[in-house]
Design an enzyme around this catalytic site. Structure first.
Site, PDB file in Angstrom:
ATOM      1  N   ASP A   4      -9.415  16.674 -16.881  1.00  0.00           N
ATOM      2  CA  ASP A   4      -9.641  15.274 -17.225  1.00  0.00           C
ATOM      3  C   ASP A   4      -9.389  15.155 -18.723  1.00  0.00           C
ATOM      4  OD1 ASP A   4     -10.659  12.785 -17.991  1.00  0.00           O
ATOM      5  OD2 ASP A   4     -12.137  12.761 -16.370  1.00  0.00           O
TER       6      ASP A   4
ATOM      7  N   ARG B 132       0.829  -1.212   0.000  1.00  0.00           N
ATOM      8  CA  ARG B 132       0.000   0.000   0.000  1.00  0.00           C
ATOM      9  C   ARG B 132       0.862   1.261   0.000  1.00  0.00           C
ATOM     10  NH1 ARG B 132      -2.343   1.933   4.234  1.00  0.00           N
ATOM     11  NH2 ARG B 132      -2.571  -0.040   5.346  1.00  0.00           N
TER      12      ARG B 132
ATOM     13  N   TYR C  98     -17.739  13.747 -17.125  1.00  0.00           N
ATOM     14  CA  TYR C  98     -18.133  12.347 -16.954  1.00  0.00           C
ATOM     15  C   TYR C  98     -19.205  12.247 -15.852  1.00  0.00           C
ATOM     16  CZ  TYR C  98     -17.702   7.432 -15.683  1.00  0.00           C
ATOM     17  OH  TYR C  98     -17.959   6.133 -15.382  1.00  0.00           O
TER      18      TYR C  98
ATOM     19  N   LYS D 267      -9.612   3.406 -20.175  1.00  0.00           N
ATOM     20  CA  LYS D 267     -10.023   3.699 -21.540  1.00  0.00           C
ATOM     21  C   LYS D 267      -8.838   3.513 -22.499  1.00  0.00           C
ATOM     22  CE  LYS D 267     -13.722   4.689 -19.264  1.00  0.00           C
ATOM     23  NZ  LYS D 267     -14.096   6.034 -18.852  1.00  0.00           N
TER      24      LYS D 267
HETATM   25  C1  LIG Z   1     -14.584   6.577 -17.642  1.00  0.00           C
HETATM   26  C2  LIG Z   1     -14.241   7.962 -17.304  1.00  0.00           C
HETATM   27  C3  LIG Z   1     -13.934   8.327 -15.983  1.00  0.00           C
HETATM   28  C4  LIG Z   1     -14.005   7.349 -14.841  1.00  0.00           C
HETATM   29  O1  LIG Z   1     -13.016   6.372 -14.956  1.00  0.00           O
HETATM   30  P1  LIG Z   1     -13.152   4.903 -14.315  1.00  0.00           P
HETATM   31  O2  LIG Z   1     -11.866   4.273 -14.692  1.00  0.00           O
HETATM   32  O3  LIG Z   1     -14.370   4.273 -14.902  1.00  0.00           O
HETATM   33  O4  LIG Z   1     -13.304   5.094 -12.835  1.00  0.00           O
HETATM   34  C5  LIG Z   1     -13.568   9.638 -15.749  1.00  0.00           C
HETATM   35  N1  LIG Z   1     -13.512  10.549 -16.741  1.00  0.00           N
HETATM   36  C6  LIG Z   1     -13.799  10.233 -18.028  1.00  0.00           C
HETATM   37  C7  LIG Z   1     -13.719  11.285 -19.073  1.00  0.00           C
HETATM   38  C8  LIG Z   1     -14.183   8.939 -18.346  1.00  0.00           C
HETATM   39  O5  LIG Z   1     -14.488   8.639 -19.623  1.00  0.00           O
END
Ligand SMILES: *Cc1c(COP(=O)(O)O)cnc(C)c1O
Length: 425
Positions: A209, A78, A136, A234
């Protein structure tokens, strides 16, 4: 190093343990035996690490508790994991950042960023967040619900500075935005943050983001932002088989993020760290090839009679977007969205008539996925807020993969033919 080279090589000559071992064996042998060196990073699954001297392990522990990048003894998983650190180091190179900190998911990365900014080192709590919709759905819900003890002001791009208060700890934006593909001008938001921050007496950090853009198309830190966030689930993983999140930032913020990760425990598993590090190697190639396919589909969709509108960076010909595509983002990416005739029923009919394209949430994989955000990814956002931020019920989000664009178009146009019938009926 250029992006393509860094993607393939960054932080991969890392198996320092193995190299040391190899050298040691070589020496014991008088250098007579040549030992093979691992060509790929190892996967370190240890949850704990043995030690001989209590004082030296305590020193390592102190360093890690203070948020150090690594220490001679990782002590406990951790606190540090070398496999995950390899992915972080490589991602930091691709983002041009001092450091990167990886988490169990994109949402864990966003949560840690908000926590770090809301309670910075100076001990003052700054629980107010300024954000621009759409983001998101999970991020929207996290901020709107206030479950981290924060409050949010949703503003337009031009209104960021006016919304900044003495207790503002963070500005959070998403560009391209999920699911409308709207672009936010990062440099403009940073300029407002600096100006209004000076007025309230502290630097208000900006988090971007950048999941849809990936480090291949956009580097928010080079544009003045303080955090570049990615849902690594992603494009970085790219094959739909690993969950993770990562934040690229200065070492100052990375220290806070590591401390938060160690206390809250939202760790990236070493297997996931390995897969994400491997995913980076093909990232530039995947992003560009998927983007080429998306450009083709965006064009074909725009002239289809069942399609009301197509949203894809630069597609509308808007001069502001064209400018941003030359200054902040090196291409439109491979996610697009479009509205169909026939409302929610029309959208559902398209999704359900597809054969090759998979109806599913998530994006950025080598295969093409489609979903209606109002029904799924943005379901947690109130209907009124959804409509106001450009997420109507007839909107479909398409994440374009590596298949032949002709096969994808056959599938899409076949499904859209059903909607034409629907609107004529
Ligand atoms: C999917 C997504 C998230 C969240 O990510 P996870 O890995 O599902 O927790 C945050 N921001 C964007 C733009 C996303 O497409």
């Amino acid at each position: 190093m250029k992006m393509e080279t860094a993607a393939v090589h960054a932080a991969r000559g890392v198996d320092r343990g193995a190299r040391r071992q190899t050298e040691a064996v070589g020496e014991a042998d008088g250098g007579a035996r040549e030992m093979g060196m691992p060509h790929v990073p190892g996967i370190d699954l240890s949850t704990t690490y043995g030690f001989r001297t209590s004082s030296s392990v305590a020193e390592s522990m102190d360093a890690l508790l203070e948020g150090a990048h690594d220490a001679p003894n990782p002590v406990y998983a951790r606190l540090h994991n070398p496999t995950v650190a390899g992915f972080e180091d490589a991602l930091a190179v691709l983002e041009g950042a001092e450091a990167a900190v990886a988490f169990a998911s994109g949402m864990a990365a966003t949560t840690a960023t908000i926590m770090a900014a809301a309670s910075p080192e100076d001990g003052v709590r700054r629980p107010h967040v300024v954000a621009i919709r759409p983001v998101y759905g999970g991020t929207d819900h996290l901020l709107t619900s206030g479950m981290l003890g924060t409050a949010v002001s949703w503003v337009e791009e031009a209104g960021v500075a006016d919304a900044i208060r003495p207790d503002t700890g963070l500005i959070l934006i998403e560009t391209p935005a999920n699911p409308t593909l709207a672009l936010v001008d990062i440099q403009e938001v940073v300029a407002q943050a600096r100006r209004a921050g000076a007025a309230v007496g502290h630097r208000v950090p900006v988090a971007v983001d950048s999941t849809f853009a990936t480090p291949v198309l956009q580097n928010p830190l080079a544009l003045g932002a303080d955090f570049a966030l990615h849902s690594a689930t992603k494009f970085l993983g790219g094959h739909g088989d690993v969950m993770g999140g990562v934040v690229a930032a200065s070492e100052y913020w990375a220290v806070r993020l590591r401390q938060i990760r160690m206390i809250t425990g939202a760790l990236l598993h070493p297997m996931a760290g390995y897969l994400l590090h491997r995913g980076l190697q093909t990232l530039p190639v995947r992003v560009r090839a998927q983007q080429e396919n998306a450009v083709v589909l965006a064009q074909r969709l725009s002239s289809h009679p069942a399609v009301r509108a197509v949203y894809f960076p630069g597609h509308s010909g808007d001069p502001r977007e064209a400018r941003l595509l030359s200054t902040q983002q090196a291409g439109p990416g491979s996610v697009l969205s479009f509205r169909v005739h026939g409302g929610a029923a029309g959208a559902a009919k398209v999704v359900e008539s597809l054969g090759l394209i998979t109806p599913a949430v998530s994006l950025g994989s080598v295969d093409t996925l489609i979903q209606a955000p109002a029904l799924l990814t943005h379901r947690v956002v109130e209907a009124e807020d959804r409509n106001e931020s450009g997420v109507p019920d007839d909107l479909l989000r398409l994440s374009v993969g590596l298949e032949s664009p002709d096969d994808l178009w056959d599938d899409l146009s076949g499904a859209l033919a059903g909607v034409e019938g629907l609107s004529a009926a």
